[in-house]
Motif scaffolding. Structure first.
Motif, PDB file in Angstrom:
ATOM      1  N   LYS A   1       0.382  -2.212  -4.825  1.00  0.00           N
ATOM      2  CA  LYS A   1      -0.679  -2.906  -5.030  1.00  0.00           C
ATOM      3  C   LYS A   1      -1.357  -2.887  -6.320  1.00  0.00           C
ATOM      4  O   LYS A   1      -1.584  -1.656  -6.541  1.00  0.00           O
ATOM      5  CB  LYS A   1      -1.641  -2.568  -3.675  1.00  0.00           C
ATOM      6  N   CYS A   2      -1.828  -3.885  -6.868  1.00  0.00           N
ATOM      7  CA  CYS A   2      -2.592  -3.670  -8.462  1.00  0.00           C
ATOM      8  C   CYS A   2      -4.006  -3.258  -8.194  1.00  0.00           C
ATOM      9  O   CYS A   2      -4.795  -4.339  -7.053  1.00  0.00           O
ATOM     10  CB  CYS A   2      -2.183  -5.025  -8.969  1.00  0.00           C
ATOM     11  N   PHE A   3      -4.517  -2.642  -8.909  1.00  0.00           N
ATOM     12  CA  PHE A   3      -6.107  -2.392  -8.864  1.00  0.00           C
ATOM     13  C   PHE A   3      -6.832  -2.872 -10.020  1.00  0.00           C
ATOM     14  O   PHE A   3      -7.832  -2.521 -10.309  1.00  0.00           O
ATOM     15  CB  PHE A   3      -6.539  -0.854  -8.528  1.00  0.00           C
ATOM     16  N   SER A   4      -6.205  -3.214 -10.995  1.00  0.00           N
ATOM     17  CA  SER A   4      -6.792  -3.687 -12.172  1.00  0.00           C
ATOM     18  C   SER A   4      -6.465  -5.316 -12.327  1.00  0.00           C
ATOM     19  O   SER A   4      -5.403  -5.929 -11.872  1.00  0.00           O
ATOM     20  CB  SER A   4      -6.214  -2.993 -13.475  1.00  0.00           C
ATOM     21  N   SER A   5      -6.902  -5.921 -13.314  1.00  0.00           N
ATOM     22  CA  SER A   5      -7.042  -7.091 -13.252  1.00  0.00           C
ATOM     23  C   SER A   5      -5.672  -7.656 -14.116  1.00  0.00           C
ATOM     24  O   SER A   5      -4.893  -6.917 -15.037  1.00  0.00           O
ATOM     25  CB  SER A   5      -8.120  -7.947 -14.311  1.00  0.00           C
ATOM     26  N   GLU A   6      -5.173  -8.830 -13.791  1.00  0.00           N
ATOM     27  CA  GLU A   6      -3.617  -9.320 -14.176  1.00  0.00           C
ATOM     28  C   GLU A   6      -4.020  -9.746 -15.677  1.00  0.00           C
ATOM     29  O   GLU A   6      -3.093  -9.809 -16.451  1.00  0.00           O
ATOM     30  CB  GLU A   6      -3.246 -10.711 -13.441  1.00  0.00           C
ATOM     31  N   GLN A   7      -5.267 -10.038 -16.130  1.00  0.00           N
ATOM     32  CA  GLN A   7      -5.763 -10.362 -17.425  1.00  0.00           C
ATOM     33  C   GLN A   7      -5.654  -9.235 -18.350  1.00  0.00           C
ATOM     34  O   GLN A   7      -5.989  -9.601 -19.655  1.00  0.00           O
ATOM     35  CB  GLN A   7      -6.627 -11.141 -17.464  1.00  0.00           C
TER      36      GLN A   7
ATOM     37  N   GLY B   1     -14.816   6.043  -8.408  1.00  0.00           N
ATOM     38  CA  GLY B   1     -13.867   5.177  -8.623  1.00  0.00           C
ATOM     39  C   GLY B   1     -12.944   4.969  -9.645  1.00  0.00           C
ATOM     40  O   GLY B   1     -12.909   6.329 -10.357  1.00  0.00           O
ATOM     41  N   ILE B   2     -12.590   4.067 -10.189  1.00  0.00           N
ATOM     42  CA  ILE B   2     -11.750   4.047 -11.316  1.00  0.00           C
ATOM     43  C   ILE B   2     -12.605   3.656 -12.773  1.00  0.00           C
ATOM     44  O   ILE B   2     -13.379   3.013 -12.727  1.00  0.00           O
ATOM     45  CB  ILE B   2     -10.755   2.670 -11.250  1.00  0.00           C
TER      46      ILE B   2
ATOM     47  N   TYR C   1      -3.076   9.821  -9.969  1.00  0.00           N
ATOM     48  CA  TYR C   1      -4.237  10.395  -9.236  1.00  0.00           C
ATOM     49  C   TYR C   1      -3.996  10.285  -7.917  1.00  0.00           C
ATOM     50  O   TYR C   1      -3.633   9.164  -7.320  1.00  0.00           O
ATOM     51  CB  TYR C   1      -5.594   9.551  -9.822  1.00  0.00           C
ATOM     52  N   PRO C   2      -4.417  11.386  -7.162  1.00  0.00           N
ATOM     53  CA  PRO C   2      -4.428  11.361  -5.734  1.00  0.00           C
ATOM     54  C   PRO C   2      -5.354   9.973  -5.208  1.00  0.00           C
ATOM     55  O   PRO C   2      -6.478   9.942  -5.655  1.00  0.00           O
ATOM     56  CB  PRO C   2      -4.799  12.548  -5.120  1.00  0.00           C
ATOM     57  N   TYR C   3      -5.061   9.395  -4.373  1.00  0.00           N
ATOM     58  CA  TYR C   3      -5.806   8.254  -3.750  1.00  0.00           C
ATOM     59  C   TYR C   3      -5.474   8.067  -2.235  1.00  0.00           C
ATOM     60  O   TYR C   3      -4.353   7.574  -2.145  1.00  0.00           O
ATOM     61  CB  TYR C   3      -5.662   7.065  -4.491  1.00  0.00           C
ATOM     62  N   SER C   4      -6.543   7.841  -1.489  1.00  0.00           N
ATOM     63  CA  SER C   4      -6.292   7.541  -0.227  1.00  0.00           C
ATOM     64  C   SER C   4      -5.160   8.169   0.439  1.00  0.00           C
ATOM     65  O   SER C   4      -5.256   9.523   0.594  1.00  0.00           O
ATOM     66  CB  SER C   4      -6.103   5.930   0.068  1.00  0.00           C
ATOM     67  N   SER C   5      -4.133   7.820   1.065  1.00  0.00           N
ATOM     68  CA  SER C   5      -3.034   8.391   1.743  1.00  0.00           C
ATOM     69  C   SER C   5      -2.031   8.755   0.469  1.00  0.00           C
ATOM     70  O   SER C   5      -0.868   8.972   0.780  1.00  0.00           O
ATOM     71  CB  SER C   5      -2.274   7.668   2.591  1.00  0.00           C
ATOM     72  N   GLY C   6      -2.113   8.318  -0.834  1.00  0.00           N
ATOM     73  CA  GLY C   6      -0.925   8.436  -1.650  1.00  0.00           C
ATOM     74  C   GLY C   6      -1.557   8.659  -3.157  1.00  0.00           C
ATOM     75  O   GLY C   6      -2.406   9.549  -3.366  1.00  0.00           O
ATOM     76  N   VAL C   7      -1.173   8.201  -4.196  1.00  0.00           N
ATOM     77  CA  VAL C   7      -1.524   8.112  -5.375  1.00  0.00           C
ATOM     78  C   VAL C   7      -1.881   6.718  -6.167  1.00  0.00           C
ATOM     79  O   VAL C   7      -1.151   5.734  -5.694  1.00  0.00           O
ATOM     80  CB  VAL C   7      -0.454   8.841  -6.450  1.00  0.00           C
ATOM     81  N   LEU C   8      -2.517   6.799  -7.071  1.00  0.00           N
ATOM     82  CA  LEU C   8      -2.793   5.761  -8.059  1.00  0.00           C
ATOM     83  C   LEU C   8      -1.984   6.275  -9.292  1.00  0.00           C
ATOM     84  O   LEU C   8      -2.208   7.354  -9.703  1.00  0.00           O
ATOM     85  CB  LEU C   8      -4.196   5.467  -8.382  1.00  0.00           C
TER      86      LEU C   8
ATOM     87  N   LYS D   1      -0.884  -1.694 -15.963  1.00  0.00           N
ATOM     88  CA  LYS D   1      -1.590  -2.077 -14.658  1.00  0.00           C
ATOM     89  C   LYS D   1      -1.784  -0.712 -13.955  1.00  0.00           C
ATOM     90  O   LYS D   1      -0.984   0.221 -14.034  1.00  0.00           O
ATOM     91  CB  LYS D   1      -0.621  -2.971 -13.770  1.00  0.00           C
ATOM     92  N   ILE D   2      -2.811  -0.481 -13.258  1.00  0.00           N
ATOM     93  CA  ILE D   2      -3.073   0.447 -11.949  1.00  0.00           C
ATOM     94  C   ILE D   2      -2.704   0.123 -10.936  1.00  0.00           C
ATOM     95  O   ILE D   2      -2.987  -1.147 -10.368  1.00  0.00           O
ATOM     96  CB  ILE D   2      -4.611   0.825 -12.372  1.00  0.00           C
ATOM     97  N   GLN D   3      -1.864   0.762 -10.187  1.00  0.00           N
ATOM     98  CA  GLN D   3      -1.417   0.237  -8.911  1.00  0.00           C
ATOM     99  C   GLN D   3      -1.095   1.630  -8.172  1.00  0.00           C
ATOM    100  O   GLN D   3      -1.238   2.594  -8.620  1.00  0.00           O
ATOM    101  CB  GLN D   3       0.117  -0.268  -9.067  1.00  0.00           C
ATOM    102  N   ASN D   4      -0.809   1.276  -6.751  1.00  0.00           N
ATOM    103  CA  ASN D   4      -0.418   2.496  -5.839  1.00  0.00           C
ATOM    104  C   ASN D   4       0.937   2.610  -5.435  1.00  0.00           C
ATOM    105  O   ASN D   4       1.660   1.726  -6.132  1.00  0.00           O
ATOM    106  CB  ASN D   4      -1.199   2.349  -4.547  1.00  0.00           C
TER     107      ASN D   4
END
Length: 413
Positions: free
Chosen positions: A190-196, A209-210, A170-177, A183-186
């Motif tokens: 950078k990770c946007f979801s919990s490590e657990q 948002g997510i 998905y498009p996000y900020s200046s790039g994508v998620l 895991k959800i990352q850019n």
């Protein structure tokens, strides 16, 4: 029903615009049945019997034929079944439709890879009736026989549903998620979801948002607390029974698809009739869904013409004053609202300026109202699974064995 962009109003117009593949697309969505019912009212040849066969297929009944029983074909009975409808098929040599096409018919019936069933026998009989209706004195062409053979081989005799998935990019900020290894990352990692948590699927919009679900079927911690509370209320008694299979969103609207084929949403418009669904999509001011039974489309706020399509894999809509859409079919054909088609399409999308689609290792972008498509060659190896246009770049996700990669190309000015 329309063929070649022309509305079929009588048998002459059907004969003039008949294309087997295009006609076959209208079997499961009921459009061909409606057309034959109307032709039957006009007294058109074979329309009544064709409508009867289509009605049987639509009801998913097991048709009973003397020419096909217990997995065996009886050619004499097949010829006998066609005889009452073959009076106009005799040529000056006295050959009827059956005798003229006996070799082609025999070859198709001997194809063991078709794995014949009562339903496939009904489809084959339907094919012969359609040929008799439009070309009673002609020979079945090789391309028509090859299309039917390929189609019947692909018909599933079982009841297992296909698994449809949404976007992972998905498009996000200046790039994508994007989703990788649970895991959800850019793009920078950078990770946007919990490590657990291990994410099963997610969707994203700037307003919502997510919105993500874990492998355990729970709403992810990275989902906004207010949104999480709202959705949790809608899902009471649902997740435990069947779970959520897919999510789609645009702007402030979201759609959740249960594994039981029901759709849960925050839209005010009624979608209570949306059941037996296997895929959902959201676009600007528009929602779409693919029905499992017929693989046909349902829509809300989009062009109602898209409901005529069957064997649909996914649909992409944009209703910003003008209805725009792109329909990706199971056979890789991508059909756009202006009538342009692309073949062997692996992935597609649509946005405020035009259509995006991938063929082999090339992504094409075509602006609304223009016929010329602009190609962009991708450098990554693997099969392109998703495409997005965001600002001045085209983003794509490729799959190679168990590995996924994200890539992008800058668009030409």
């Amino acid at each position: 029903m329309k063929l070649g962009g022309v509305k079929i109003i009588n048998l002459d117009s059907l004969k003039g615009k008949f294309d087997l593949e295009e006609v076959w697309e209208n079997i499961e969505n009921g459009v061909l049945l409606d057309c034959q019912r109307e032709l039957a009212k006009q007294g058109a040849d074979l329309a009544e019997i064709i409508a009867e066969v289509l009605e049987t297929l639509e009801k998913e009944e097991e048709p009973s034929f003397l020419f096909y029983r217990d997995g065996r074909w009886n050619l004499e009975e097949l010829e006998h079944a066609l005889k009452p409808f073959s009076t106009k098929s005799k040529d000056h040599k006295g050959n009827s439709f059956y005798s003229r096409n006996k070799a082609v018919i025999w070859r198709l019936l001997e194809q063991k890879q078709i794995h014949w069933s009562q339903r496939k026998a009904a489809l084959f009989f339907l094919f012969l009736l359609l040929m008799l209706q439009v070309h009673p004195r002609a020979e079945i062409q090789s391309k028509e026989a090859e299309f039917l053979e390929k189609t019947l081989k692909s018909v599933d005799n079982g009841k297992e549903k296909r698994k449809y998935t949404g976007f992972r990019l998905y498009p996000y900020s200046s790039g994508v998620l994007y989703q990788k290894d649970g895991k959800i990352q850019n793009e920078q990692g950078k990770c946007f979801s919990s490590e657990q948590e291990e994410i099963d699927f997610f969707t994203y919009t700037e307003k919502l948002g997510i919105l993500a679900f874990t492998k355990q079927g729970e709403l992810s911690e990275c989902t906004d607390a207010t949104l999480k509370h709202e959705i949790a209320g809608k899902l009471k008694g649902v997740v435990k029974e069947s779970g959520i299979a897919m999510a789609a969103a645009y702007g402030s609207v979201y759609l959740l698809l249960t594994k039981g084929g029901e759709v849960i949403s925050n839209v005010k418009d009624s979608i209570s009739g949306w059941n037996d669904i296997c895929w959902v999509g959201a676009g600007l001011n528009s929602l779409t869904a693919v029905r499992e039974k017929n693989r046909n489309l349902l829509e809300l706020g989009s062009d109602s013409k898209i409901t005529e399509f069957s064997n649909v894999k996914a649909a992409y809509t944009w209703s910003g004053g003008t209805y725009r859409y792109g329909v990706l079919k199971e056979n890789g054909i991508f059909i756009m609202d202006d009538g342009v088609r692309a073949e062997q399409v692996l992935a597609a999308n649509i946005e405020r300026e035009g259509y995006v689609y991938a063929v082999k290792d090339t992504i094409y972008f075509r602006r609304f109202g223009e016929k010329q498509e602009v190609p962009y060659l991708t450098a990554l190896e693997g099969t392109i699974a998703e495409v997005w246009k965001y600002r001045d770049r085209l983003y794509f996700l490729t799959e190679k064995e168990s590995e996924e990669q994200i890539g992008s190309v800058k668009m030409k000015e």
